[in-house]
Design a protein around this motif. Structure first.
Motif, PDB file in Angstrom:
ATOM      1  N   UNK A 284       8.458 -10.162  -3.805  1.00  0.00           N
ATOM      2  CA  UNK A 284       8.338  -8.752  -4.162  1.00  0.00           C
ATOM      3  C   UNK A 284       7.137  -8.063  -3.548  1.00  0.00           C
ATOM      4  N   UNK A 285       6.225  -8.847  -2.993  1.00  0.00           N
ATOM      5  CA  UNK A 285       4.994  -8.277  -2.437  1.00  0.00           C
ATOM      6  C   UNK A 285       5.269  -7.357  -1.260  1.00  0.00           C
ATOM      7  N   UNK A 286       6.112  -7.807  -0.329  1.00  0.00           N
ATOM      8  CA  UNK A 286       6.393  -7.014   0.868  1.00  0.00           C
ATOM      9  C   UNK A 286       7.038  -5.678   0.527  1.00  0.00           C
ATOM     10  N   UNK A 287       7.833  -5.653  -0.542  1.00  0.00           N
ATOM     11  CA  UNK A 287       8.539  -4.419  -0.910  1.00  0.00           C
ATOM     12  C   UNK A 287       7.595  -3.331  -1.391  1.00  0.00           C
ATOM     13  N   UNK A 288       6.395  -3.694  -1.781  1.00  0.00           N
ATOM     14  CA  UNK A 288       5.464  -2.700  -2.319  1.00  0.00           C
ATOM     15  C   UNK A 288       4.957  -1.749  -1.239  1.00  0.00           C
ATOM     16  N   UNK A 289       5.110  -2.130   0.016  1.00  0.00           N
ATOM     17  CA  UNK A 289       4.694  -1.253   1.107  1.00  0.00           C
ATOM     18  C   UNK A 289       5.784  -0.254   1.487  1.00  0.00           C
ATOM     19  N   UNK A 290       6.940  -0.374   0.853  1.00  0.00           N
ATOM     20  CA  UNK A 290       8.060   0.538   1.086  1.00  0.00           C
ATOM     21  C   UNK A 290       8.332   1.272  -0.222  1.00  0.00           C
ATOM     22  N   UNK A 291       8.212   2.586  -0.218  1.00  0.00           N
ATOM     23  CA  UNK A 291       8.307   3.345  -1.462  1.00  0.00           C
ATOM     24  C   UNK A 291       9.594   3.080  -2.230  1.00  0.00           C
ATOM     25  N   UNK A 292      10.716   3.087  -1.529  1.00  0.00           N
ATOM     26  CA  UNK A 292      12.001   2.878  -2.205  1.00  0.00           C
ATOM     27  C   UNK A 292      12.088   1.485  -2.824  1.00  0.00           C
ATOM     28  N   UNK A 293      11.487   0.505  -2.173  1.00  0.00           N
ATOM     29  CA  UNK A 293      11.473  -0.849  -2.725  1.00  0.00           C
ATOM     30  C   UNK A 293      10.586  -0.951  -3.949  1.00  0.00           C
ATOM     31  N   UNK A 294       9.407  -0.342  -3.879  1.00  0.00           N
ATOM     32  CA  UNK A 294       8.482  -0.360  -5.016  1.00  0.00           C
ATOM     33  C   UNK A 294       9.091   0.346  -6.222  1.00  0.00           C
ATOM     34  N   UNK A 295       9.841   1.406  -5.961  1.00  0.00           N
ATOM     35  CA  UNK A 295      10.442   2.167  -7.067  1.00  0.00           C
ATOM     36  C   UNK A 295      11.490   1.353  -7.818  1.00  0.00           C
TER      37      UNK A 295
ATOM     38  N   UNK B 245      14.601  -8.109  -6.306  1.00  0.00           N
ATOM     39  CA  UNK B 245      13.932  -8.414  -5.038  1.00  0.00           C
ATOM     40  C   UNK B 245      14.901  -8.360  -3.868  1.00  0.00           C
ATOM     41  N   UNK B 246      16.132  -8.790  -4.075  1.00  0.00           N
ATOM     42  CA  UNK B 246      17.121  -8.754  -2.999  1.00  0.00           C
ATOM     43  C   UNK B 246      17.471  -7.319  -2.616  1.00  0.00           C
ATOM     44  N   UNK B 247      17.623  -6.448  -3.617  1.00  0.00           N
ATOM     45  CA  UNK B 247      17.908  -5.054  -3.305  1.00  0.00           C
ATOM     46  C   UNK B 247      16.678  -4.358  -2.738  1.00  0.00           C
ATOM     47  N   UNK B 248      15.491  -4.813  -3.119  1.00  0.00           N
ATOM     48  CA  UNK B 248      14.272  -4.289  -2.500  1.00  0.00           C
ATOM     49  C   UNK B 248      14.222  -4.689  -1.026  1.00  0.00           C
ATOM     50  N   UNK B 249      14.752  -5.870  -0.708  1.00  0.00           N
ATOM     51  CA  UNK B 249      14.804  -6.311   0.692  1.00  0.00           C
ATOM     52  C   UNK B 249      15.708  -5.393   1.515  1.00  0.00           C
ATOM     53  N   UNK B 250      16.750  -4.859   0.881  1.00  0.00           N
ATOM     54  CA  UNK B 250      17.600  -3.881   1.572  1.00  0.00           C
ATOM     55  C   UNK B 250      16.765  -2.670   1.969  1.00  0.00           C
ATOM     56  N   UNK B 251      15.871  -2.240   1.060  1.00  0.00           N
ATOM     57  CA  UNK B 251      15.015  -1.082   1.354  1.00  0.00           C
ATOM     58  C   UNK B 251      13.990  -1.417   2.439  1.00  0.00           C
ATOM     59  N   UNK B 252      13.524  -2.653   2.465  1.00  0.00           N
ATOM     60  CA  UNK B 252      12.618  -3.092   3.537  1.00  0.00           C
ATOM     61  C   UNK B 252      13.333  -3.008   4.878  1.00  0.00           C
ATOM     62  N   UNK B 253      14.577  -3.470   4.912  1.00  0.00           N
ATOM     63  CA  UNK B 253      15.371  -3.385   6.133  1.00  0.00           C
ATOM     64  C   UNK B 253      15.610  -1.932   6.523  1.00  0.00           C
ATOM     65  N   UNK B 254      15.962  -1.105   5.544  1.00  0.00           N
ATOM     66  CA  UNK B 254      16.260   0.296   5.812  1.00  0.00           C
ATOM     67  C   UNK B 254      15.063   1.015   6.444  1.00  0.00           C
ATOM     68  N   UNK B 255      13.849   0.625   6.014  1.00  0.00           N
ATOM     69  CA  UNK B 255      12.630   1.286   6.488  1.00  0.00           C
ATOM     70  C   UNK B 255      12.243   0.888   7.915  1.00  0.00           C
ATOM     71  N   UNK B 256      12.843  -0.155   8.448  1.00  0.00           N
ATOM     72  CA  UNK B 256      12.516  -0.606   9.796  1.00  0.00           C
ATOM     73  C   UNK B 256      13.236   0.238  10.835  1.00  0.00           C
ATOM     74  N   UNK B 257      12.722   0.244  12.052  1.00  0.00           N
ATOM     75  CA  UNK B 257      13.388   0.941  13.144  1.00  0.00           C
ATOM     76  C   UNK B 257      14.775   0.337  13.352  1.00  0.00           C
ATOM     77  N   UNK B 258      15.769   1.192  13.283  1.00  0.00           N
ATOM     78  CA  UNK B 258      17.147   0.736  13.447  1.00  0.00           C
ATOM     79  C   UNK B 258      17.741   0.122  12.199  1.00  0.00           C
TER      80      UNK B 258
END
Length: 316
Positions: free
Chosen positions: A28-39, A77-90
């Motif tokens: 869950x740590x990585x998701x905290x840098x992405x607003x949608x994941x943290x939310x 955490x898995x759905x937060x990973x979707x937001x991590x992916x979404x925030x990346x280029x492409x």
């Protein structure tokens, strides 16, 4: 994710996997840098009534490993990973290209949420109840799970049959997770699991590994959880998924909301048909897949089945 398994004219392209059982302190740590994941973690706190992120980041491990905590933790955490992916280029382009999704056991709920079958909130409420119901079922009877490494499914079934000859009806075992050749999980009564462990070497198994779970998931031992799940699912608004979601129960995609409800209720007592799922995807021409969530267990299984498989991990 992948292409529709219903359309045999189409080749599988992009496919996403959302899994369970890989919880670890620090997730869950990585998701905290992405607003949608943290939310998502903030929303989860309101539904669960405790600080999920604190448990994910700081443990203790014993608490995170408990069924009632690990299931919501992996779902979020898995759905937060979707937001991590979404925030990346492409990333959004990858998500939009997905044709089919699936998840291992609990991961099926994450896959359904990803596919729009229900909201994040409704899915988390179901997962919370599922964890509680499965824990209660586990507490009601002594049961366990063990991984058998190094045998094909026929040999593991023979091992189960031999173990069952030595125990009473309440302790019988069965294959609960068909993961891949050389890796199958057996569930059942504690004495039956102990018999499997004792006999494994004589069947040429490389090793057995007792799983750190509350009980015999995906067997009749979880029957007490079914009625609670059925009641909760009946009150949940489930819509037709925007892409096919492959069921653990029969390794087939389903789109009818009522069918999805019935399958999710059956899922806790039915063996996980993961090996068949992956083989079917590969037969449809699977080219690329993504494992979203903690750990790399699923990627390891897919690579074992196809060394040349293109699968990427996106953690949160």
């Amino acid at each position: 994710m992948v292409l529709s398994l219903v359309s045999v004219k189409c080749d599988c392209k992009d496919f996403v996997i959302l899994s369970q059982g890989a919880q670890a302190v620090g997730m869950g740590k990585d998701a905290q840098s992405v607003q949608a994941g943290a939310e998502l973690f903030l929303k989860a706190n309101e539904i669960l009534g405790y600080d999920l992120l604190d448990v994910c980041l700081n443990g203790p491990k014993e608490k995170l490993d408990s069924t009632v905590i690990s299931q919501p933790a992996i779902y979020v955490t898995s759905l937060a990973a979707v937001e991590v992916l979404r925030a990346r280029d492409g990333g959004q382009q990858i998500i939009d290209s997905v044709d089919v999704t699936c998840g291992l056991s609990l991961g099926e709920y994450t896959a359904l949420a990803f596919a729009g079958a229900f909201s994040f909130e409704d899915g988390l409420k179901l997962v919370k109840l599922r964890g509680e119901a499965m824990q209660e079922a586990s507490d009601a009877a002594k049961s366990a799970m063990v991984s058998v490494i190094g045998l094909d499914s026929e040999k593991v079934q023979m091992l189960c049959d031999a173990a069952n000859e030595e125990v009473d009806e309440q302790n019988k075992v069965q294959i609960a997770n068909f993961l891949c050749t050389g890796n199958y999980a057996v569930s059942g009564g504690v004495k039956g699991v102990e018999a499997v462990e004792a006999k494994a070497k004589s069947f040429k198994a490389r090793m057995t590994v007792r799983l750190a779970v509350a009980g015999a998931f995906h067997t009749r031992f979880m029957e007490p959880a079914v009625s609670r799940l059925e009641a909760a699912l009946a009150l949940t608004n489930i819509k037709t998924p925007r892409i096919p979601v492959i069921s653990n129960v029969d390794a087939q995609p389903h789109s009818d909301p009522d069918t999805i409800k019935k399958i999710l209720a059956r899922q806790v007592t039915s063996p996980v048909q993961w090996e068949t799922t992956v083989k079917t995807l590969m037969s449809k021409g699977l080219k690329k897949s993504y494992e979203l969530g903690p750990g790399k267990v699923i990627a390891g299984i897919v690579k074992r089945m196809n060394k040349g498989a293109d699968i990427k991990n996106i953690t949160a």
